[in-house]
Design an enzyme around this catalytic site. Structure first.
Site, PDB file in Angstrom:
ATOM      1  N   HIS A 152       0.845  -1.214   0.000  1.00  0.00           N
ATOM      2  CA  HIS A 152       0.000   0.000   0.000  1.00  0.00           C
ATOM      3  C   HIS A 152       0.874   1.256   0.000  1.00  0.00           C
ATOM      4  O   HIS A 152       1.267   1.759   1.045  1.00  0.00           O
ATOM      5  CB  HIS A 152      -0.928  -0.016   1.219  1.00  0.00           C
ATOM      6  CG  HIS A 152      -2.023   0.981   1.130  1.00  0.00           C
ATOM      7  ND1 HIS A 152      -3.313   0.719   1.556  1.00  0.00           N
ATOM      8  CD2 HIS A 152      -2.050   2.254   0.649  1.00  0.00           C
ATOM      9  CE1 HIS A 152      -4.072   1.789   1.342  1.00  0.00           C
ATOM     10  NE2 HIS A 152      -3.324   2.732   0.806  1.00  0.00           N
ATOM     11  N   ARG A 154       2.465   8.987  -6.192  1.00  0.00           N
ATOM     12  CA  ARG A 154       2.106  10.339  -6.681  1.00  0.00           C
ATOM     13  C   ARG A 154       2.525  10.618  -8.123  1.00  0.00           C
ATOM     14  O   ARG A 154       2.523  11.772  -8.545  1.00  0.00           O
ATOM     15  CB  ARG A 154       2.719  11.427  -5.791  1.00  0.00           C
ATOM     16  CG  ARG A 154       2.432  11.294  -4.306  1.00  0.00           C
ATOM     17  CD  ARG A 154       0.969  11.427  -3.993  1.00  0.00           C
ATOM     18  NE  ARG A 154       0.700  11.509  -2.559  1.00  0.00           N
ATOM     19  CZ  ARG A 154      -0.416  11.082  -1.992  1.00  0.00           C
ATOM     20  NH1 ARG A 154      -1.359  10.536  -2.732  1.00  0.00           N
ATOM     21  NH2 ARG A 154      -0.614  11.214  -0.710  1.00  0.00           N
ATOM     22  N   ASN A 164      -4.513   6.292  -7.303  1.00  0.00           N
ATOM     23  CA  ASN A 164      -5.111   7.646  -7.255  1.00  0.00           C
ATOM     24  C   ASN A 164      -4.114   8.725  -7.645  1.00  0.00           C
ATOM     25  O   ASN A 164      -3.883   9.696  -6.933  1.00  0.00           O
ATOM     26  CB  ASN A 164      -5.714   7.928  -5.866  1.00  0.00           C
ATOM     27  CG  ASN A 164      -4.684   7.877  -4.753  1.00  0.00           C
ATOM     28  OD1 ASN A 164      -3.647   7.253  -4.903  1.00  0.00           O
ATOM     29  ND2 ASN A 164      -4.980   8.531  -3.648  1.00  0.00           N
ATOM     30  N   ASP A 197      -8.691   3.199  -3.713  1.00  0.00           N
ATOM     31  CA  ASP A 197      -8.143   3.749  -2.474  1.00  0.00           C
ATOM     32  C   ASP A 197      -8.039   5.280  -2.497  1.00  0.00           C
ATOM     33  O   ASP A 197      -7.684   5.881  -3.502  1.00  0.00           O
ATOM     34  CB  ASP A 197      -6.767   3.164  -2.172  1.00  0.00           C
ATOM     35  CG  ASP A 197      -6.268   3.618  -0.814  1.00  0.00           C
ATOM     36  OD1 ASP A 197      -6.958   3.359   0.184  1.00  0.00           O
ATOM     37  OD2 ASP A 197      -5.206   4.260  -0.751  1.00  0.00           O
ATOM     38  N   HIS A 244     -10.840   0.406   0.544  1.00  0.00           N
ATOM     39  CA  HIS A 244     -10.640   1.537   1.461  1.00  0.00           C
ATOM     40  C   HIS A 244     -11.994   1.722   2.132  1.00  0.00           C
ATOM     41  O   HIS A 244     -12.923   2.269   1.531  1.00  0.00           O
ATOM     42  CB  HIS A 244     -10.206   2.768   0.660  1.00  0.00           C
ATOM     43  CG  HIS A 244     -10.318   4.077   1.372  1.00  0.00           C
ATOM     44  ND1 HIS A 244      -9.219   4.825   1.733  1.00  0.00           N
ATOM     45  CD2 HIS A 244     -11.389   4.790   1.784  1.00  0.00           C
ATOM     46  CE1 HIS A 244      -9.617   5.940   2.339  1.00  0.00           C
ATOM     47  NE2 HIS A 244     -10.926   5.950   2.372  1.00  0.00           N
ATOM     48  N   ASN A 280      -5.976   9.211   6.901  1.00  0.00           N
ATOM     49  CA  ASN A 280      -7.323   8.648   6.807  1.00  0.00           C
ATOM     50  C   ASN A 280      -7.253   7.150   6.541  1.00  0.00           C
ATOM     51  O   ASN A 280      -6.696   6.756   5.523  1.00  0.00           O
ATOM     52  CB  ASN A 280      -8.094   9.335   5.669  1.00  0.00           C
ATOM     53  CG  ASN A 280      -9.549   8.911   5.629  1.00  0.00           C
ATOM     54  OD1 ASN A 280     -10.077   8.422   6.606  1.00  0.00           O
ATOM     55  ND2 ASN A 280     -10.178   9.088   4.477  1.00  0.00           N
ATOM     56  N   ASP A 299       0.828   2.542   3.747  1.00  0.00           N
ATOM     57  CA  ASP A 299      -0.014   3.623   3.229  1.00  0.00           C
ATOM     58  C   ASP A 299       0.823   4.897   3.086  1.00  0.00           C
ATOM     59  O   ASP A 299       0.364   6.004   3.410  1.00  0.00           O
ATOM     60  CB  ASP A 299      -1.252   3.870   4.117  1.00  0.00           C
ATOM     61  CG  ASP A 299      -2.334   4.655   3.380  1.00  0.00           C
ATOM     62  OD1 ASP A 299      -2.144   4.990   2.187  1.00  0.00           O
ATOM     63  OD2 ASP A 299      -3.378   4.939   4.004  1.00  0.00           O
ATOM     64  N   HIS A 335       3.058  14.273   1.260  1.00  0.00           N
ATOM     65  CA  HIS A 335       2.520  15.614   1.011  1.00  0.00           C
ATOM     66  C   HIS A 335       3.606  16.607   1.426  1.00  0.00           C
ATOM     67  O   HIS A 335       4.350  16.356   2.379  1.00  0.00           O
ATOM     68  CB  HIS A 335       1.263  15.876   1.846  1.00  0.00           C
ATOM     69  CG  HIS A 335       0.101  14.985   1.499  1.00  0.00           C
ATOM     70  ND1 HIS A 335      -0.556  15.062   0.284  1.00  0.00           N
ATOM     71  CD2 HIS A 335      -0.514  14.001   2.201  1.00  0.00           C
ATOM     72  CE1 HIS A 335      -1.536  14.159   0.268  1.00  0.00           C
ATOM     73  NE2 HIS A 335      -1.520  13.490   1.410  1.00  0.00           N
TER      74      HIS A 335
HETATM   75 ZN   LIG Z   1      -7.189   4.434   1.864  1.00  0.00          ZN
HETATM   76 ZN   LIG Z   2      -3.865   4.739   0.743  1.00  0.00          ZN
END
Ligand SMILES: [Zn+2]
Ligand SMILES: [Zn+2]
Length: 421
Positions: free
Chosen positions: A60, A64, A94, A151, A178, A276, A303, A307
């Site tokens: 996970h 980016r 994503n 996700d 998710h 999150n 995860d 950022h």
């Molecule tokens: Zn997630």
């Molecule tokens: Zn994630």
């Protein structure tokens, strides 16, 4: 230059859980594992005092790339992975644009080739992750997707989720969920003491557990597999434990931050403690640890969600997520192995063996004939987590300032050293 030695690597005197041995790698594979190996022309690593384990498989990770390379890109993300002993990562879709077509899978595979880290793209469940129209699972799988996930967002519609599980299974793959019921969520930290004190909207445990229960029932009634991402809440652990007991093909992961940090950290109004699902209570931390111990939770994944400092400077409006690739092994050694909750062998089942099995990739084993993906580390060496020292482009680590045990010394992928401390 000796061309013969270029692909022979000999690791001398490492500790493989309960025994000492040498490991000989050639042409990217493990050729021999025993004591006192000699190999003419081999590059030698003296691993006296170091432990060897299968390279970590982090299922996970947010790289980016494409689209948000100011946060991270495939090269810096893989450098961070290598520094953390991670030799295989599954990259979440994503990105901008979303990884919902074979071209993006091709881009990720191509750009990651030179890094030495094996990058396995996860494709989106729905086109543009819009929760409406399912992607073409078959062609994405053929292009190299190892799993499907929206996700970052939940798949709201239960019927669509079930159809996704069916199509993923038909393509020989799985859906990673998710879990977040949007009608219950919408806050910025855990709903509890901290959100009350800070007077901000919280996210209750139920937002996660309700959807995990839905996935568990979908899995039970259909007989199809599903994987639950980033388990943070005690109720979710309960749901998964019960579903497994009843025979559901459900697997689950948690993340290093959910085993050692709780909501009290957010009282500092530092957005590096916002992700999150959010950091929960001490009780939830205990439940997650219990779930790891009794096998309810199969996997530890980071995860990893980079950022920039600028984005993280505004507590209430900052995007969710923390980096984790470079600290996951040390956090787990410090908080799971040192207190005797898991043995090192059990830890690597959660970090290497099980994620490789769930994704169906050739990784996670240290055996003759297996890929020579190895992490060499010193479980006793302590270090201070300094954000500035991270290889990731972003420094949003919630472990900053912590002193952790377990330093990665060498990361070897396909029989080549890709990181040396
Ligand atoms: Zn997630
Ligand atoms: Zn994630």
């Amino acid at each position: 230059m000796n061309t013969e030695s270029a692909d022979l690597l000999l690791i001398k005197n490492c500790r493989l859980f309960d025994k000492e041995c040498d490991i000989l790698c050639s042409n990217g594979y493990i050729r021999e594992m025993s004591q006192g190996i000699n190999a003419k022309g081999a590059t030698i690593i003296d691993a006296s005092g170091l432990y060897a384990a299968p390279g970590i498989v982090d299922m996970h990770v947010h790289l980016r790339d494409p689209g948000q390379t100011y946060k991270e890109d495939i090269l810096t993300g893989c450098a961070a992975a290598a520094a953390g002993g991670v030799t295989s990562i599954a990259a979440m879709p994503n990105t901008v644009p979303v990884c919902d077509n074979p071209e993006i899978i091709e881009y990720v595979k191509e750009k990651s080739k030179s890094t030495g880290v094996h990058v396995y793209p996860i494709a989106a469940v729905t086109k543009g992750q819009n929760g409406q129209e399912l992607c073409d699972f078959e062609s994405l799988k053929n292009a190299g997707a190892v799993a499907f996930s929206d996700d970052g967002k939940p798949v709201e519609n239960a019927g669509l989720m079930l159809e996704a599980m069916k199509r993923a299974h038909k393509a020989g793959s799985i859906v990673i969920s998710h879990c977040e019921d949007s009608s219950l969520a919408g806050g910025i930290i855990n709903e509890g003491e901290a959100s009350k004190k800070l007077n901000v909207k919280g996210i209750p445990n139920s937002a996660e557990a309700v959807q995990a229960a839905r996935e568990a029932i979908l899995s039970l009634t259909s007989g199809l597999p599903v994987h639950i991402a980033h388990v943070s809440a005690a109720e979710t652990v309960e749901v998964i434990r019960e579903a497994k007991k009843r025979g559901a093909k459900i697997t689950a992961e948690t993340c290093p931050h959910y085993i050692c940090l709780d909501e009290s950290k957010t009282l500092t109004r530092d957005a590096d403690f916002r992700m999150n699902p959010p950091l929960r209570t001490k009780k939830d931390v205990e439940a997650v640890i219990k779930g790891l111990r009794d096998g309810t939770i199969d996997v530890i994944a980071t995860d990893h969600a980079p950022h920039t400092s600028f984005e993280k400077s505004d507590f209430e409006n900052a995007p969710n997520g923390v980096v984790g690739l470079e600290t996951s092994l040390a956090v787990c050694i410090t908080y799971l192995v040192k207190p005797g909750i898991l043995t090192l062998k059990e830890l690597f089942e959660k970090m290497s063996v099980n994620p490789a099995k769930i994704l169906g990739i050739k990784a996670g084993t240290l055996a003759i004939g297996a890929k020579a993906d190895v992490v060499l580390f010193d479980p006793e060496e302590k270090f201070l987590v300094l954000p500035i020292k991270l290889h990731s482009k972003s420094h949003n680590t919630p472990f900053k300032g912590m002193t952790l045990y377990g330093r990665v010394k060498y990361t070897i992928s396909d029989g080549k050293v890709i990181y040396k401390a």
